[in-house]
Enzyme design. Structure first.
Site, PDB file in Angstrom:
ATOM      1  N   GLY A 139     -48.595  34.116  28.015  1.00 51.98           N
ATOM      2  CA  GLY A 139     -47.882  33.742  26.750  1.00 51.98           C
ATOM      3  C   GLY A 139     -46.332  33.779  26.652  1.00 51.98           C
ATOM      4  O   GLY A 139     -45.962  34.186  25.648  1.00 51.98           O
ATOM      5  N   LYS A 172     -43.824  53.389  16.914  1.00 54.80           N
ATOM      6  CA  LYS A 172     -42.688  53.683  16.044  1.00 54.80           C
ATOM      7  C   LYS A 172     -42.179  55.252  16.275  1.00 54.80           C
ATOM      8  O   LYS A 172     -43.181  56.039  16.238  1.00 54.80           O
ATOM      9  CB  LYS A 172     -42.883  53.517  14.723  1.00 54.80           C
ATOM     10  CG  LYS A 172     -42.987  51.979  14.527  1.00 54.80           C
ATOM     11  CD  LYS A 172     -43.211  51.800  12.949  1.00 54.80           C
ATOM     12  CE  LYS A 172     -43.236  50.104  12.760  1.00 54.80           C
ATOM     13  NZ  LYS A 172     -41.939  49.572  12.721  1.00 54.80           N
ATOM     14  N   HIS A 181     -53.245  48.890  11.131  1.00 50.17           N
ATOM     15  CA  HIS A 181     -52.025  49.900  11.204  1.00 50.17           C
ATOM     16  C   HIS A 181     -52.258  51.057  10.094  1.00 50.17           C
ATOM     17  O   HIS A 181     -51.883  52.141  10.477  1.00 50.17           O
ATOM     18  CB  HIS A 181     -50.772  48.734  10.659  1.00 50.17           C
ATOM     19  CG  HIS A 181     -50.258  47.765  11.315  1.00 50.17           C
ATOM     20  ND1 HIS A 181     -50.458  47.875  12.706  1.00 50.17           N
ATOM     21  CD2 HIS A 181     -50.146  46.350  11.292  1.00 50.17           C
ATOM     22  CE1 HIS A 181     -50.152  46.599  13.225  1.00 50.17           C
ATOM     23  NE2 HIS A 181     -50.271  45.808  12.151  1.00 50.17           N
ATOM     24  N   LYS A 188     -47.522  41.666   0.373  1.00 46.24           N
ATOM     25  CA  LYS A 188     -46.442  40.997   0.822  1.00 46.24           C
ATOM     26  C   LYS A 188     -45.662  40.745  -0.437  1.00 46.24           C
ATOM     27  O   LYS A 188     -46.413  40.788  -1.690  1.00 46.24           O
ATOM     28  CB  LYS A 188     -47.129  39.658   1.339  1.00 46.24           C
ATOM     29  CG  LYS A 188     -48.117  39.794   2.322  1.00 46.24           C
ATOM     30  CD  LYS A 188     -47.289  39.639   3.662  1.00 46.24           C
ATOM     31  CE  LYS A 188     -48.209  39.798   4.711  1.00 46.24           C
ATOM     32  NZ  LYS A 188     -47.418  39.987   6.005  1.00 46.24           N
TER      33      LYS A 188
HETATM   34  P1  NAP Z   1     -47.865  31.598  20.206  1.00 44.73           P
HETATM   35  O1  NAP Z   1     -46.304  31.451  19.894  1.00 44.73           O
HETATM   36  O2  NAP Z   1     -48.543  30.389  19.670  1.00 44.73           O
HETATM   37  O3  NAP Z   1     -47.746  31.668  21.798  1.00 44.73           O
HETATM   38  C1  NAP Z   1     -48.775  31.447  22.518  1.00 44.73           C
HETATM   39  C2  NAP Z   1     -48.546  31.510  23.772  1.00 44.73           C
HETATM   40  O4  NAP Z   1     -49.802  31.104  24.798  1.00 44.73           O
HETATM   41  C3  NAP Z   1     -47.713  30.340  24.338  1.00 44.73           C
HETATM   42  O5  NAP Z   1     -46.642  30.962  25.367  1.00 44.73           O
HETATM   43  C4  NAP Z   1     -48.481  29.107  24.799  1.00 44.73           C
HETATM   44  O6  NAP Z   1     -47.716  28.612  25.592  1.00 44.73           O
HETATM   45  C5  NAP Z   1     -49.603  30.205  25.653  1.00 44.73           C
HETATM   46  N1  NAP Z   1     -50.802  29.517  25.771  1.00 44.73           N
HETATM   47  C6  NAP Z   1     -51.529  28.742  24.720  1.00 44.73           C
HETATM   48  N2  NAP Z   1     -52.567  28.314  25.338  1.00 44.73           N
HETATM   49  C7  NAP Z   1     -52.724  28.688  26.655  1.00 44.73           C
HETATM   50  C8  NAP Z   1     -53.503  28.670  27.781  1.00 44.73           C
HETATM   51  N3  NAP Z   1     -54.670  27.967  27.736  1.00 44.73           N
HETATM   52  N4  NAP Z   1     -53.143  28.977  28.981  1.00 44.73           N
HETATM   53  C9  NAP Z   1     -52.062  29.648  29.259  1.00 44.73           C
HETATM   54  N5  NAP Z   1     -51.275  29.982  28.106  1.00 44.73           N
HETATM   55  C10 NAP Z   1     -51.746  29.484  27.035  1.00 44.73           C
HETATM   56  O7  NAP Z   1     -48.216  33.146  19.613  1.00 44.73           O
HETATM   57  P2  NAP Z   1     -47.559  34.493  19.509  1.00 44.73           P
HETATM   58  O8  NAP Z   1     -47.100  34.275  18.082  1.00 44.73           O
HETATM   59  O9  NAP Z   1     -46.614  34.711  20.485  1.00 44.73           O
HETATM   60  O10 NAP Z   1     -48.816  35.394  19.689  1.00 44.73           O
HETATM   61  C11 NAP Z   1     -49.658  35.954  20.784  1.00 44.73           C
HETATM   62  C12 NAP Z   1     -50.459  36.813  20.522  1.00 44.73           C
HETATM   63  O11 NAP Z   1     -49.921  38.140  19.952  1.00 44.73           O
HETATM   64  C13 NAP Z   1     -51.693  36.494  19.656  1.00 44.73           C
HETATM   65  O12 NAP Z   1     -52.763  36.842  20.118  1.00 44.73           O
HETATM   66  C14 NAP Z   1     -50.957  37.006  18.204  1.00 44.73           C
HETATM   67  O13 NAP Z   1     -52.067  37.080  17.242  1.00 44.73           O
HETATM   68  C15 NAP Z   1     -50.427  38.091  18.724  1.00 44.73           C
HETATM   69  N6  NAP Z   1     -49.448  38.817  17.800  1.00 44.73           N
HETATM   70  C16 NAP Z   1     -48.231  38.134  17.795  1.00 44.73           C
HETATM   71  C17 NAP Z   1     -47.302  38.611  16.889  1.00 44.73           C
HETATM   72  C18 NAP Z   1     -46.195  37.717  16.594  1.00 44.73           C
HETATM   73  O14 NAP Z   1     -45.331  38.522  15.874  1.00 44.73           O
HETATM   74  N7  NAP Z   1     -45.956  36.817  16.898  1.00 44.73           N
HETATM   75  C19 NAP Z   1     -47.650  39.911  16.001  1.00 44.73           C
HETATM   76  C20 NAP Z   1     -48.734  40.550  16.539  1.00 44.73           C
HETATM   77  C21 NAP Z   1     -49.744  39.948  17.305  1.00 44.73           C
HETATM   78  P3  NAP Z   1     -48.233  27.035  26.294  1.00 44.73           P
HETATM   79  O15 NAP Z   1     -48.533  26.369  24.899  1.00 44.73           O
HETATM   80  O16 NAP Z   1     -46.975  26.556  27.153  1.00 44.73           O
HETATM   81  O17 NAP Z   1     -49.397  26.994  27.105  1.00 44.73           O
END
Ligand code: NAP
Length: 484
Positions: free
Chosen positions: A17, A182, A240, A331
């Protein structure tokens, strides 16, 4: 200033990811800061992996842009940034397919620390764990890092734990809750267990009640679809706020080690009592001058999901019996503020004129903004006019107290990733802790779903629904003011 940064061992960190929002906004800008501080040894590599086809040069440009967009002042150090991105590789890989795995196996070295960050949807965790083994990439020392949400109830969390356990030992699994990374949260332990002053008072003889607030000014716009299936309880409280509650309430561990700390946290969760419905207030924000209503943001006009929750919790043990823990998170609130506040009891008798209940010690631990703490103490008002008392804060805002050293304080993600490389699990959630937390929240969620509980409305930019204020008023208390 003498740098106190201690380099970690040489590592290969694979970020599944690696093109996603979290990787670009938090993980890689954080790693750049650690690189710049000298903590990332020469020879360490970061390998981005996702399905998108691109070469390493394109990935390096993507990450340089991400650091420029999301990094702090350090992003202007272009020389270091060039050197940092030179340590990046990229592999196009499908978690559910075979493409890219052989190439990844060729890149990851077996003689350095190996860490695999699963920054993808939890539905892919099992596929990644399995393929890391079938392609003989991971070994018994490899570490995996998994993100929230860790399940959406006890059943799914158990299934996820089982999936990971099929391929990795618990000692290899790092479940991230970035609140634990933190600085102030760790300082909470330093204050409690590193001073003579507080621990003797940290119990129901001296503490009246404790409040934990995590208030945000933003709404759920942009991630409304995801949030609407979750709500404040699953998104914030189960992880959290529960973690903060555990650290503030736990017994002193016999040493600051991963299992010692997590054993004590687990005991707190197990001692949490079921919460009666009249001690829970759920809310949804209305439209305000700055934005649409929750239901519009969530694109669900009939949504019953809460964007706010306040609860009165009890911990049934010798230390805390009778001391309410009031939790609230929401929120579109009045101010962005994360704070733990310990209200000590009244003196009981005063030798001075005036109301004995007017002055009490209040210790507040701020996670954001302005990480730091202050302790409200009562002193004599300076000057003539007799013995008049006033309350003043003994303020320890880290940025003021530590001066330029405060700039070196790593943010939560950077610190936690370095802990993964060091092999230190103290600030990560253990599988049994996560399950116990869901075991406590599940009946509460099931209860309001069965009752078709309708969340109370609250004005955007307010302190939450009136009922949440009333809940404390009934107890003769009030919420700490949210300061913008
Ligand atoms: P995102 O922006 O949707 O990114 C998902 C990533 O996974 C992309 O790099 C995507 O790239 C890759 N991916 C999707 N399907 C795939 C597959 N079959 N094989 C390999 N790679 C794949 O999501 P995100 O916001 O970064 O979140 C990622 C994780 O962190 C999630 O579990 C989310 O709940 C958690 N999280 C995120 C945040 C935040 O602030 N964003 C905060 C807390 C927790 P491709 O489409 O190119 O494959």
């Amino acid at each position: 200033m003498v740098s106190r940064v201690i380099p970690v061992e040489t590592f290969d960190l694979v970020i599944f990811g690696g093109t996603g929002d979290l990787a670009r906004r938090k993980i890689l800008p954080g790693l750049f800061r650690r690189f710049r501080s000298g903590q990332m040894p020469v020879g360490s590599r970061i390998i981005g992996a996702a399905r998108s086809e691109m070469d390493t040069a394109a990935y390096r440009s993507m990450i340089a842009e991400a650091v420029a967009e999301f990094g702090g002042d350090e992003k202007n150090d272009t020389k270091s940034l060039d050197a940092f991105v030179a340590a990046l590789d990229y592999v196009a890989i499908d978690a559910k397919g075979d493409g890219g795995w052989v190439e990844l196996a060729g890149l990851v070295r077996s003689d350095v620390v190996q860490a695999f960050y699963f920054s993808v949807a939890p539905s892919l965790f099992g596929d990644l764990a399995e393929r890391l083994h079938t392609h003989k990439i991971a070994n018994a020392q490899s570490r995996i890092v998994v993100e929230k949400p860790f399940g959406r109830d006890l059943e799914t969390a158990r299934a996820l734990n089982k999936t990971l356990a099929a391929h990795f030992d618990e000692s290899q699994i790092y479940r991230i809750d970035h609140y634990l990374g933190k600085e102030t949260v760790q300082n909470l332990m330093a204050v409690r267990f590193g001073n003579m002053l507080f621990e003797p008072l940290w119990n129901n003889h001296y503490v009246d009640h404790i409040q934990i607030t995590v208030a945000e000014t933003v709404g759920v716009g942009g991630r409304g679809g995801y949030y609407d299936k979750s709500g404040a309880m699953r998104d914030m409280v189960q992880n959290h706020l529960m973690q903060l509650l555990c650290l503030i309430a736990m017994e002193p561990p016999n040493q600051y080690g991963p299992d010692e700390v997590r054993d004590e946290k687990l005991k707190v969760i197990r001692a949490l009592q079921p919460v009666a419905p009249h001690h829970i207030v759920r809310g949804q924000y209305d439209a305000g001058p700055d934005g649409p209503s929750y239901r519009e943001d969530a694109e669900n006009p009939r949504s019953f999901t809460e964007s706010f929750i306040a609860m009165k919790c009890e911990i049934a043990n010798w230390r805390w019996a009778g001391v309410p823990f009031y939790l609230r998170t929401g929120k579109r609130m009045k101010a962005r503020s994360s704070e733990i506040t310990v209200y000590f009891k009244d003196l009981g008798h005063t030798i001075f004129e005036g109301d004995v209940a007017r002055h009490r010690n209040i210790l507040s631990i701020r996670l954001q903004p302005n990480e730091g703490m202050d302790l409200q103490v009562t002193i004599k008002e300076p000057g003539p006019g007799g013995m008049r008392l006033i309350d003043v804060p003994l303020d320890m805002t880290f940025a003021d107290a530590l001066g330029p050293d405060a700039e070196e304080v790593p943010d939560a993600y950077e610190r936690l990733i370095m802990d993964v490389i060091r092999g230190n699990q103290t600030l990560f959630m253990r599988g049994d802790e996560v399950e116990a937390a869901w075991g406590w929240t599940d009946p509460l969620i099931n209860g309001w779903e069965a009752r078709n509980d309708v969340p109370k409305h609250y004005e955007a930019g307010s302190a939450g629904p009136e009922d949440a204020l009333a809940m404390l008023h009934r107890d003769g208390r009030k919420w700490r003011e949210l300061k913008a």
